[in-house]
Design an enzyme around this catalytic site. Structure first.
Site, mmCIF file in Angstrom:
data_model
loop_
_atom_site.group_PDB
_atom_site.id
_atom_site.type_symbol
_atom_site.label_atom_id
_atom_site.label_comp_id
_atom_site.label_asym_id
_atom_site.label_seq_id
_atom_site.Cartn_x
_atom_site.Cartn_y
_atom_site.Cartn_z
ATOM 1 N N ASP A 236 0.831 -1.212 0.000
ATOM 2 C CA ASP A 236 0.000 0.000 0.000
ATOM 3 C C ASP A 236 0.866 1.264 0.000
ATOM 4 O O ASP A 236 1.975 1.262 0.525
ATOM 5 C CB ASP A 236 -0.923 -0.025 1.230
ATOM 6 C CG ASP A 236 -2.112 0.914 1.069
ATOM 7 O OD1 ASP A 236 -2.348 1.419 -0.045
ATOM 8 O OD2 ASP A 236 -2.810 1.144 2.077
ATOM 9 N N ASN B 87 -10.857 -2.538 -5.435
ATOM 10 C CA ASN B 87 -10.081 -1.641 -6.297
ATOM 11 C C ASN B 87 -10.739 -1.410 -7.666
ATOM 12 O O ASN B 87 -10.414 -0.455 -8.363
ATOM 13 C CB ASN B 87 -8.643 -2.150 -6.487
ATOM 14 C CG ASN B 87 -7.777 -1.998 -5.258
ATOM 15 O OD1 ASN B 87 -6.870 -2.802 -5.026
ATOM 16 N ND2 ASN B 87 -8.006 -0.969 -4.447
ATOM 17 N N TRP B 88 -11.692 -2.293 -8.032
ATOM 18 C CA TRP B 88 -12.425 -2.072 -9.296
ATOM 19 C C TRP B 88 -13.197 -0.761 -9.238
ATOM 20 O O TRP B 88 -13.570 -0.204 -10.271
ATOM 21 C CB TRP B 88 -13.409 -3.217 -9.583
ATOM 22 C CG TRP B 88 -12.765 -4.518 -9.973
ATOM 23 C CD1 TRP B 88 -12.768 -5.675 -9.254
ATOM 24 C CD2 TRP B 88 -12.032 -4.813 -11.179
ATOM 25 N NE1 TRP B 88 -12.082 -6.669 -9.927
ATOM 26 C CE2 TRP B 88 -11.629 -6.166 -11.110
ATOM 27 C CE3 TRP B 88 -11.679 -4.065 -12.319
ATOM 28 C CZ2 TRP B 88 -10.887 -6.795 -12.124
ATOM 29 C CZ3 TRP B 88 -10.944 -4.686 -13.324
ATOM 30 C CH2 TRP B 88 -10.558 -6.029 -13.223
HETATM 31 C C1 IPE Z 1 -5.450 -2.744 -0.271
HETATM 32 O O1 IPE Z 1 -5.065 -1.433 -0.525
HETATM 33 C C2 IPE Z 1 -5.439 -3.527 -1.538
HETATM 34 C C3 IPE Z 1 -4.136 -3.712 -2.161
HETATM 35 C C4 IPE Z 1 -2.975 -3.417 -1.647
HETATM 36 C C5 IPE Z 1 -4.165 -4.314 -3.447
HETATM 37 P P1 IPE Z 1 -6.152 -0.263 -0.660
HETATM 38 O O2 IPE Z 1 -5.374 0.994 -0.757
HETATM 39 O O3 IPE Z 1 -7.082 -0.568 -1.756
HETATM 40 O O4 IPE Z 1 -6.905 -0.388 0.728
HETATM 41 P P2 IPE Z 1 -7.935 0.575 1.460
HETATM 42 O O5 IPE Z 1 -9.093 0.729 0.554
HETATM 43 O O6 IPE Z 1 -7.240 1.884 1.702
HETATM 44 O O7 IPE Z 1 -8.254 -0.118 2.728
HETATM 45 C C1 IPE Z 2 -1.507 0.260 -3.408
HETATM 46 O O1 IPE Z 2 -1.310 1.628 -3.441
HETATM 47 C C2 IPE Z 2 -1.751 -0.322 -4.783
HETATM 48 C C3 IPE Z 2 -3.121 -0.777 -5.031
HETATM 49 C C4 IPE Z 2 -4.073 -0.804 -4.156
HETATM 50 C C5 IPE Z 2 -3.424 -1.240 -6.360
HETATM 51 P P1 IPE Z 2 -2.507 2.649 -3.456
HETATM 52 O O2 IPE Z 2 -2.844 2.950 -4.880
HETATM 53 O O3 IPE Z 2 -3.620 2.177 -2.626
HETATM 54 O O4 IPE Z 2 -1.834 3.935 -2.803
HETATM 55 P P2 IPE Z 2 -2.479 4.952 -1.770
HETATM 56 O O5 IPE Z 2 -3.046 4.148 -0.652
HETATM 57 O O6 IPE Z 2 -3.536 5.704 -2.523
HETATM 58 O O7 IPE Z 2 -1.341 5.815 -1.350
HETATM 59 MG MG MG Z 3 -4.062 2.390 -0.650
#
Ligand code: IPE
Ligand code: IPE
Ligand code: MG
Length: 245
Positions: A21, A69-70
């Site tokens: 993350d 994430n979708w």
């Molecule tokens: C969790 O990260 C999913 C992945 C690392 C793929 P998110 O950034 O999507 O999580 P939330 O929504 O902040 O909890």
């Molecule tokens: C994790 O990084 C990658 C995915 C969830 C695909 P993020 O894209 O969630 O990054 P932040 O949380 O917005 O910084």
């Molecule tokens: Mg994130």
């Protein structure tokens, strides 16, 4: 970079799972678009995969894309899927060189067709490797996985293939995407968030958690080794008292 000397090679987690993350925040800090952070995160994936294999970890699961994430902006989702395709295609050679098997869990049928094809190719091409298994969690969510398991189980009970009195933990486990993978002893989450975000809910029943404020694109194999050292200093009691261990 060498493995730290204070490492206890007798107590390496067999399975480490990572919630990668912080890519978006990393990009923002660097004045760049979010996808730049995702691209930089690939370097971390490379380093951590290598570091896990060097440490003797048997399974490394990386949460790369959640079901939730979708719901991100379409352009980001498309860019992530494209990055996935190019990364998988580009890394297969290195995986083979390092004797690493690639595997994936999640609702893979929901991925774009070219992504599914590239993934299938890489899984097949690395299937004979005998070293670490790298598991990508893609379009994965634990509630989806558990519901899916329940549905398949009910079908088997209804058809007579399974006696409901036989349902126990190992049996339920065999219906999950992770049926061939031991539960993770250690789960790492970067970026300072302290939540599980629908990841391995069943499998994490007795996992140790390691949280770091570091953003994923800054995370490297030495940080993974720090996490393993931290894990090695914990007492895992599994409900017992310290004296009983
Ligand atoms: C969790 O990260 C999913 C992945 C690392 C793929 P998110 O950034 O999507 O999580 P939330 O929504 O902040 O909890
Ligand atoms: C994790 O990084 C990658 C995915 C969830 C695909 P993020 O894209 O969630 O990054 P932040 O949380 O917005 O910084
Ligand atoms: Mg994130």
């Amino acid at each position: 970079m060498a493995i730290p000397t204070h490492f206890n090679s007798e107590n390496i987690p067999r399975h480490i799972a990572i919630i990668m993350d912080g890519n978006g925040r990393w990009a923002k800090l660097n004045g760049k678009a979010r996808i730049f952070g995702h691209r930089s995160g690939v370097k971390s994936v490379r380093s951590v995969t290598e570091g896990a294999a060097e440490a003797g970890v048997e399974f490394l699961t990386l949460y790369a894309f959640s079901t939730e994430n979708w719901n991100r902006p379409k352009a980001e989702v498309m860019a992530l899927m494209q990055l996935l395709v190019t990364t998988i295609a580009g890394e297969t050679k290195t995986l083979n060189k390092n004797n690493i098997q690639l595997n994936a869990i999640g609702n893979l049928a929901s991925l774009p067709k070219n992504c599914q094809a590239e993934l299938k190719k890489a899984v097949e091409k690395t299937s004979k490797n005998t070293g670490m298994t790298l598991v990508l969690a893609l379009s994965y969510s634990s509630r989806w996985e558990i519901l899916n398991a329940v549905k398949s189980l009910l079908i088997d009970v209804k058809s007579g293939k399974l006696d409901e009195t036989a349902v126990n933990e190992p049996l339920f486990n065999s219906y999950l995407c992770t049926s061939s993978i031991p539960d993770p002893e250690l789960i790492i989450r970067t970026s300072g968030e302290h939540r599980i975000s629908n990841f391995l809910l069943w499998q994490a029943a007795y996992s140790e958690f390691y949280f770091t404020d570091m953003l994923w694109p800054d995370f490297r194999k030495e940080h993974l080794w720090d996490a393993i050292c931290d894990f090695q200093n914990r007492e895992r009691r599994f409900g017992k008292t310290s004296e009983q261990l």
